[in-house]
Design a protein around this motif. Structure first.
Motif, PDB file in Angstrom:
ATOM      1  N   LEU A  40      -4.237  -6.087  -8.816  1.00  0.00           N
ATOM      2  CA  LEU A  40      -4.816  -5.572  -7.046  1.00  0.00           C
ATOM      3  C   LEU A  40      -5.504  -4.645  -7.664  1.00  0.00           C
ATOM      4  O   LEU A  40      -6.320  -4.044  -6.420  1.00  0.00           O
ATOM      5  N   GLN A  41      -5.910  -3.484  -8.210  1.00  0.00           N
ATOM      6  CA  GLN A  41      -6.331  -2.211  -8.452  1.00  0.00           C
ATOM      7  C   GLN A  41      -7.564  -2.838  -8.406  1.00  0.00           C
ATOM      8  O   GLN A  41      -8.560  -1.824  -8.227  1.00  0.00           O
ATOM      9  N   MET A  55      -7.695   3.686  10.127  1.00  0.00           N
ATOM     10  CA  MET A  55      -6.693   2.019  10.285  1.00  0.00           C
ATOM     11  C   MET A  55      -5.513   1.731   9.511  1.00  0.00           C
ATOM     12  O   MET A  55      -5.324   1.185   8.876  1.00  0.00           O
ATOM     13  N   ASN A  56      -4.899   2.797   9.798  1.00  0.00           N
ATOM     14  CA  ASN A  56      -3.112   3.120   8.969  1.00  0.00           C
ATOM     15  C   ASN A  56      -2.467   1.555   9.866  1.00  0.00           C
ATOM     16  O   ASN A  56      -1.560   1.877   9.087  1.00  0.00           O
ATOM     17  N   SER A  57      -2.680   1.065  11.187  1.00  0.00           N
ATOM     18  CA  SER A  57      -1.718   0.229  10.943  1.00  0.00           C
ATOM     19  C   SER A  57      -1.330  -1.190  10.298  1.00  0.00           C
ATOM     20  O   SER A  57      -0.835  -1.688  10.707  1.00  0.00           O
ATOM     21  N   ILE A  58      -2.875  -1.283   9.270  1.00  0.00           N
ATOM     22  CA  ILE A  58      -2.656  -2.264   8.055  1.00  0.00           C
ATOM     23  C   ILE A  58      -1.839  -2.094   7.591  1.00  0.00           C
ATOM     24  O   ILE A  58      -1.050  -3.021   7.242  1.00  0.00           O
ATOM     25  N   ILE A  59      -1.560  -0.435   7.485  1.00  0.00           N
ATOM     26  CA  ILE A  59       0.070  -0.268   6.382  1.00  0.00           C
ATOM     27  C   ILE A  59       1.150  -0.242   6.731  1.00  0.00           C
ATOM     28  O   ILE A  59       1.487   0.549   8.065  1.00  0.00           O
ATOM     29  N   GLU A  67      -2.032   2.677  -5.953  1.00  0.00           N
ATOM     30  CA  GLU A  67      -3.545   2.821  -5.989  1.00  0.00           C
ATOM     31  C   GLU A  67      -3.691   1.377  -5.473  1.00  0.00           C
ATOM     32  O   GLU A  67      -5.180   0.820  -4.987  1.00  0.00           O
ATOM     33  N   ALA A  68      -2.722   0.015  -6.080  1.00  0.00           N
ATOM     34  CA  ALA A  68      -3.184  -1.127  -5.588  1.00  0.00           C
ATOM     35  C   ALA A  68      -2.850  -0.769  -4.045  1.00  0.00           C
ATOM     36  O   ALA A  68      -3.920  -1.540  -3.353  1.00  0.00           O
ATOM     37  N   ILE A  69      -2.663  -0.335  -3.474  1.00  0.00           N
ATOM     38  CA  ILE A  69      -2.127  -0.174  -1.982  1.00  0.00           C
ATOM     39  C   ILE A  69      -3.821   0.124  -0.880  1.00  0.00           C
ATOM     40  O   ILE A  69      -4.383  -0.734  -0.546  1.00  0.00           O
ATOM     41  N   ALA A 123       3.494  -8.163   0.387  1.00  0.00           N
ATOM     42  CA  ALA A 123       4.496  -6.838   1.019  1.00  0.00           C
ATOM     43  C   ALA A 123       4.689  -5.825  -1.167  1.00  0.00           C
ATOM     44  O   ALA A 123       4.621  -6.901  -1.698  1.00  0.00           O
ATOM     45  N   THR A 124       5.048  -4.884  -0.533  1.00  0.00           N
ATOM     46  CA  THR A 124       4.873  -4.051  -2.157  1.00  0.00           C
ATOM     47  C   THR A 124       5.962  -3.424  -1.827  1.00  0.00           C
ATOM     48  O   THR A 124       6.334  -2.520  -0.579  1.00  0.00           O
ATOM     49  N   GLU A 125       5.658  -1.884  -2.849  1.00  0.00           N
ATOM     50  CA  GLU A 125       6.477  -1.233  -2.941  1.00  0.00           C
ATOM     51  C   GLU A 125       6.179  -0.089  -3.185  1.00  0.00           C
ATOM     52  O   GLU A 125       4.658   0.137  -3.186  1.00  0.00           O
TER      53      GLU A 125
END
Lengths: 534, 350
Positions: A185-186, A1-5, A218-220, A211-213
Motif C-alpha cells: 500500500l505504501q 477531505m478527512n471523510s475518506i478516512i 504511511e499506508a493510510i 479496512a486497516t489498523e
C-alpha cells in the motif's frame, strides 16, 4: 477531505496485543530477488484438490505458461520462470500434514539477476470495461488467483458469489512481523486501488471500504492520496485500533459494519465480499496485463535477518535459497515460521518452497527455554479456569470449557459449545498462564468431530441401504405370498368345481366328446387342404 | 520452536499468578498480625508448610511429577486457611484442616484445576463445624487486651495450649473489665440474640475499639485486592458482585429494621468480607468462569454472607457462602454461556 478516512464503527470481543515487530521490515522498499537454480512448484497452493500437471518431464516452458489445471475445485498454476521440467513427483513442500504433495521441479534456464519491483512492461488492456463480467471473472480464474491473505480460496469463486453491496479490502494485517500488505500500500496504493475498483466492478458492488489498523499511518496516507488522485467515488478507508485478530475476515466485517456474519453463512449474506490487498493487486495485473499469478510479495524477517524487508518472490523458491540470499546463520536456525507467529506454521525442512499462501517467513534464533509444544497430559500445567482465554477469544467461545471436553474426548458437548466456530487465531493460547496448547487441542477436536460425522454419515447410508433391503425382501415376500394365495385360491376354486361333479365322470365324458369333435374338425380341414394342394 | 501455532506466548504464568495473590495478601496479613499477634504469623507458616507437605505426599502417591509443587497453589491454600483461623488455634487442628483441604478437597479430585470446591474453605468449614469453640475463640485486638501474647507465648498457646505462666487462650481473651471478647460479628450476633438493639451495642467502647482492628484488617485486604485488580490478576466481576450484593442485602435489611440488622458498612468491614470477596471467592478453579456467571456467582455469595451472618447459627458465613456457590458454579456456567460470534438472533449491532 478527512471523510475518506473513518474510524471503525464496530468492535469485536476479546483480542490481544502481542508485540508487533513490524518495524523490522516495514522501512525498506520492496525488492525483487534473483531466481534460484531450481523451483519446487507444489500442485496444491489453494483450498481444494491437487491440480493436474499439463506439462511433462523434459518440457521447456516459459515464464507465465500454464503448468497445472484444477481437477475439481482449485486454481490454475503457472510457471514463474523460463525453465525445464526436471521432475513431477510427490515432494515435501511444507504441507501442514507433513505429507508429500505432488510438485513440479523446474530447472530455471534464465536466472536473470535482480530487477526492481517495477511497472509491468506489457501494454495495458484498456478495453476491459467493455467486456462481459463473466469473461473477466474467467480471466481471474485462468490467472490462478487465490486469496493472498493466507486462506488461498480461489478468487473467481468468491467473485461469483453475488449479490454484493460492499467490497471490503482487508488491509488489517494484524499478525506480528508481517508487513507485505503495508508495504504494497505504501508503494503501490494506486495499483491496489485500481484492483479494488476492478474487483468492485466484477462484483457489482456499490462501495469499497479499505479496512486497516491504526499502526500503518504511511499506508493510510498513501492510500488516501491514491483515492483523491483517482477521484474514485464511494471509496473510503476505515481505521480500526490495532488489535489481533482484527484481520480475521469475520472480525474485519464486525469492525467495519458492526454486524456479525450469521453462523454457517457467507459474508455475501450481509452483502459483503472481503478481498485482501495483494489479491486485488493480482486481479488488476490479470485483467489489465494478462499477468498470471506466479509471484508475490513476502515479508522476510526475524532476528536472524539483517536485511529484513519485503521481497517479490516467485512461487516455488525454496527457503534454502532465501537463507543463502539473506546470509542467515544456519546454525542458529532450528525452524522458520511460514506466516505469522500466531497462526503460521513451523517448517523444519528448508527445501520447502514459497507458495501462494506465503505472506511472511520468520527466521528467528532458536530458543532453548521453549519446549516443544505437544499434547501430552504431563507436558503442560493444569488449567486453573482463570478464563483469560475467554476474555481473549474473538468469537466469544469458552476455551476453558472446550479444553475440558477435548481432554475428556466428549465430542458432542464439544461441538455444542461451538468448537467449529473457532478460527484458530491462537489468542487463547497466547494468554494462557498454564501455557496449554489450546489451539492444538481444538484442531484435534475438530478432526475428531469431522471423523465422527463422516462415520455417522457412512452408517446412516448403510442403515438406509439395510432398510431398503429389508423393505425389498418384505415386498418380495408379500408378493410371493400374494401369488401363493392366488394360486391357492385357484386350486381351491378348481377343487370346488370338481366337487360339483364328485366322480368327474361328466367332465371326463365332456372332455372326450370335445376331443372327438376337435379330431373330426381337424380331419375335415386336413382333407380340404390336401384337396387344395392337389 | 513449537510444532504448531501460536508461536508467541505472553502471560503471567500460573506460578506467578499464585505468587502475586500471595503477595497481595501481605498488607492484610500484616495488619492482622499487628492487631491479633504473632499467632497469625505462626499459623501462616505452619499452614503453608503443612499444605506443601500434604501436596508433596499426595503428588508422590499419585505418581505425579513433583514439579506441580512449584505452582505455589498449595502455599496459597495454606495461607488463606491460616488467615481464616484464630491466631491461637491448637496446632494439630490447623494441621487437620490444612491437610484435609489439600488431600481431600484438592488432590483426591485430581489436583490443581480439578477441585470443585475451594480447598481452603473446605478445610475451614471442616474445622468450624468440628471445633466450633476453638474456631470462634478470636483474641481481642491488641488495643483492648489485658494480656497480649508475645511471640513465645503465642508459640506456647498454639503448640502447648498454655504459656509457661499457666495462661490459656481464655485468659488472653479477657479484656480489661473481665469480659471475654468475641469478634464483632460474634458480639453483635450474641447481643441481638440476647435482645439488645443495635443502638445499645454501638455504645460499648470495648466493642468499638475491637471493631477498629477488624476494620483495618479488611482495609488491608481491600488494598491487596485492588492491587490484584490493577495487575489484572483477577477480574472485577466477582469482587464487585460480592461487595455490591452485601451492600444491597444488608441495606435492605437495615432499612427494614435498623435496630435488629447491621449496616452495610458493618458487613463490609468486619469478618472475612474483603478477604473473601477478593481472595477466596475469586479462586478461579472453583468459581464460575463466564463473565455473566461470575456476576451471578458473586451476587449470590454476597446474599448468603449477609443472610447466614444474620439468620444462621454461625457468626461468619463467607466459607459457607463460597462452598454453596462452588456447588452451583457448573450450573451457572451452563446457563450463562456467551453468545458465540454469528449465533446472535437478529444479528444486530454488537
Amino acid at each position: 477531505m478527512n471523510s475518506i478516512i473513518q474510524k471503525a464503527p464496530g468492535h469485536f470481543h476479546g483480542g490481544i496485543h502481542p508485540p508487533e515487530f513490524k518495524s523490522l521490515s516495514n522501512q525498506k522498499s520492496i525488492e525483487r530477488i534473483p531466481l534460484p537454480e531450481f523451483l519446487l512448484l507444489p500442485l496444491k497452493q489453494h483450498i481444494g484438490s491437487v491440480d493436474e500437471a499439463v506439462v511433462s518431464v523434459g518440457d521447456k516452458i516459459c515464464k507465465g505458461q500454464l503448468v497445472a489445471i484444477p481437477t475439481q475445485f482449485g486454481a490454475a498454476i503457472h510457471s514463474p520462470a523460463d525453465a525445464t521440467v526436471v521432475a513431477i513427483e510427490p515432494s515435501l513442500v511444507g504441507h501442514p500434514s507433513g505429507k508429500p504433495v505432488m510438485a513440479l521441479k523446474l530447472q530455471v534456464s534464465k536466472r536473470n539477476s535482480s530487477e526492481s519491483f517495477e511497472e509491468l512492461k506489457s501494454t495495458e488492456n484498456s478495453e476491459w470495461k467493455t467486456l462481459p463480467l463473466e469473461q473477466l471473472i474467467n480471466k481471474v480464474q485462468e490467472a490462478g488467483i487465490v486469496g493472498l491473505g493466507g486462506a488461498t480460496f480461489p478468487t473467481a469463486t468468491k467473485l461469483r458469489t453475488q449479490p454484493v453491496d460492499t467490497l471490503i479490502i482487508n488491509a488489517m494485517e494484524c499478525e506480528p512481523y508481517i508487513t507485505c500488505d503495508d508495504r504494497l500500500l505504501q508503494e503501490k496504493a494506486d495499483e491496489v486501488l485500481q484492483g479494488a475498483l476492478i474487483a468492485s466492478h466484477l462484483l457489482n458492488a456499490k462501495q469499497i471500504i479499505f479496512a486497516t489498523e491504526d499502526n500503518k499511518p504511511e499506508a493510510i496516507e498513501s492510500l488516501k492520496k491514491a483515492i483523491l488522485d483517482s477521484q474514485a467515488k464511494n471509496v473510503k478507508i476505515v481505521v480500526a485500533p490495532t488489535k489481533y485478530p482484527s484481520g480475521g475476515e469475520k472480525q474485519t466485517i464486525e469492525l467495519v459494519t458492526g454486524k456479525q456474519v450469521p453462523h454457517g453463512q457467507l459474508p455475501a449474506s450481509l452483502g459483503i465480499a472481503v478481498q485482501n490487498v495483494a489479491t486485488v493487486k493480482a486481479i488488476r495485473d490479470a485483467i489489465l496485463f494478462n499477468q498470471p499469478l506466479t509471484e508475490r510479495v513476502v515479508t522476510l524477517t526475524g532476528d536472524l535477518v539483517k536485511t529484513a524487508g519485503n521481497y517479490v518472490i516467485p512461487f516455488g523458491t525454496p527457503v534454502s535459497h532465501l537463507i543463502e540470499l539473506l546470509k542467515i546463520d544456519k546454525s542458529q536456525l532450528e525452524a522458520v515460521i511460514f506466516g505469522g507467529p500466531m497462526m503460521g506454521q513451523s517448517i523444519r525442512d528448508f527445501g520447502a518452497p514459497v507458495t501462494k499462501s506465503t505472506n511472511c517467513i520468520i527466521f528467528n534464533k532458536k530458543k532453548s527455554n521453549q519446549h516443544d509444544w505437544v499434547i501430552e497430559a504431563k507436558q503442560h500445567k493444569s488449567c486453573i479456569r482463570c478464563s483469560e482465554c475467554q476474555q481473549a477469544c474473538p468469537v466469544d467461545l469458552l476455551p476453558q470449557q472446550l479444553l475440558w471436553f477435548s481432554q475428556s474426548e466428549q465430542w458432542e458437548p464439544l461441538e455444542e459449545h461451538g468448537l467449529l466456530d473457532c478460527i484458530e487465531c491462537g489468542a487463547c493460547a497466547y494468554v494462557c498462564p498454564s501455557e496449554i496448547p489450546l489451539v492444538h487441542y481444538f484442531r484435534y477436536g475438530k478432526s475428531e468431530i469431522a471423523d465422527l460425522k463422516a462415520n455417522k454419515k457412512k452408517s446412516e447410508k448403510a442403515k438406509e441401504r439395510y432398510d431398503f433391503r429389508e423393505m425389498r425382501l418384505e415386498r418380495a415376500k408379500a408378493e410371493r405370498a400374494a401369488k401363493h394365495k392366488k394360486a391357492a385360491e385357484a386350486r381351491k376354486k378348481a377343487a370346488q368345481d370338481a366337487n360339483k361333479d364328485p366322480d368327474g365322470k361328466q367332465a371326463a365324458i365332456n372332455a372326450a366328446l370335445e376331443r372327438v369333435k376337435q379330431k373330426k374338425n381337424k380331419q375335415t380341414s386336413d382333407n380340404k387342404s390336401s384337396e387344395g394342394e392337389n | 520452536m513449537r510444532l504448531s501455532s501460536p508461536f508467541f506466548h505472553h502471560a503471567l504464568s500460573t506460578d506467578k499468578v499464585m505468587l502475586l495473590v500471595i503477595g497481595a495478601l501481605i498488607p492484610g496479613a500484616a495488619i492482622q498480625c499487628f492487631y491479633f499477634g504473632y499467632g497469625v504469623l505462626i499459623n501462616l507458616v505452619l499452614c503453608a508448610l503443612v499444605a506443601n507437605l500434604s501436596e508433596l505426599l499426595f503428588l508422590k502417591f499419585r505418581g505425579r511429577a513433583l514439579d506441580a509443587l512449584k505452582d505455589n497453589s498449595a502455599t496459597l491454600t495454606g495461607i488463606l486457611l491460616g488467615l481464616a483461623i484464630p491466631p491461637t488455634l491448637p496446632f494439630w487442628m490447623s494441621i487437620v484442616g490444612v491437610s484435609f483441604a489439600i488431600i481431600f478437597a484438592k488432590q483426591l479430585y485430581g489436583g490443581l484445576g480439578f477441585n470443585p470446591f475451594n480447598p481452603a474453605m473446605v478445610g475451614y468449614v471442616l474445622l468450624l463445624i468440628s471445633f466450633p469453640v476453638e474456631m470462634t475463640a478470636w483474641l481481642p485486638s491488641t488495643e483492648i487486651a489485658s494480656h497480649f501474647p508475645n511471640f513465645t507465648e503465642s508459640l506456647q498457646l498454639i503448640f502447648l495450649s498454655e504459656t509457661s505462666r499457666g495462661l490459656t487462650v481464655a485468659d488472653f481473651r479477657t479484656v480489661a473489665d473481665g469480659f471475654t471478647m468475641a469478634t464483632p460479628l460474634d458480639h453483635v450476633k450474641t447481643a441481638h440474640t440476647m435482645g439488645k438493639i443495635s443502638s445499645e451495642i454501638v455504645t460499648d467502647p470495648m466493642y468499638n475499639t475491637n471493631l477498629i482492628g477488624w476494620n483495618w484488617v479488611n482495609y488491608g485486604f481491600l488494598f491487596g485486592g485492588l492491587l490484584l485488580l490493577a495487575t489484572k490478576t483477577i477480574r472485577w466481576q466477582i469482587p464487585f458482585a460480592v461487595l455490591a450484593s452485601i451492600i444491597v442485602t444488608s441495606a435492605l435489611l437495615n432499612w427494614f429494621d435498623a435496630e435488629r440488622f447491621s449496616t452495610p458498612v458493618f458487613h463490609l468491614t468486619t469478618g472475612a468480607t474483603m478477604l473473601g470477596a477478593f481472595f477466596i471467592a475469586t479462586d478461579p478453579v472453583s468459581a464460575s468462569t463466564t463473565p455473566k456467571g461470575r456476576l451471578i456467582y458473586g451476587v449470590l455469595i454476597g446474599f448468603f454472607v449477609v443472610t447466614i451472618r444474620t439468620f444462621g447459627g454461625y457468626p461468619e458465613a463467607m466459607g459457607f457462602a463460597v462452598l454453596l456457590l462452588n456447588l452451583a458454579a457448573p450450573t451457572i456456567d451452563h446457563y450463562t454461556r456467551p453468545v458465540i460470534y454469528g449465533h446472535r438472533q437478529g444479528n444486530t449491532n454488537v
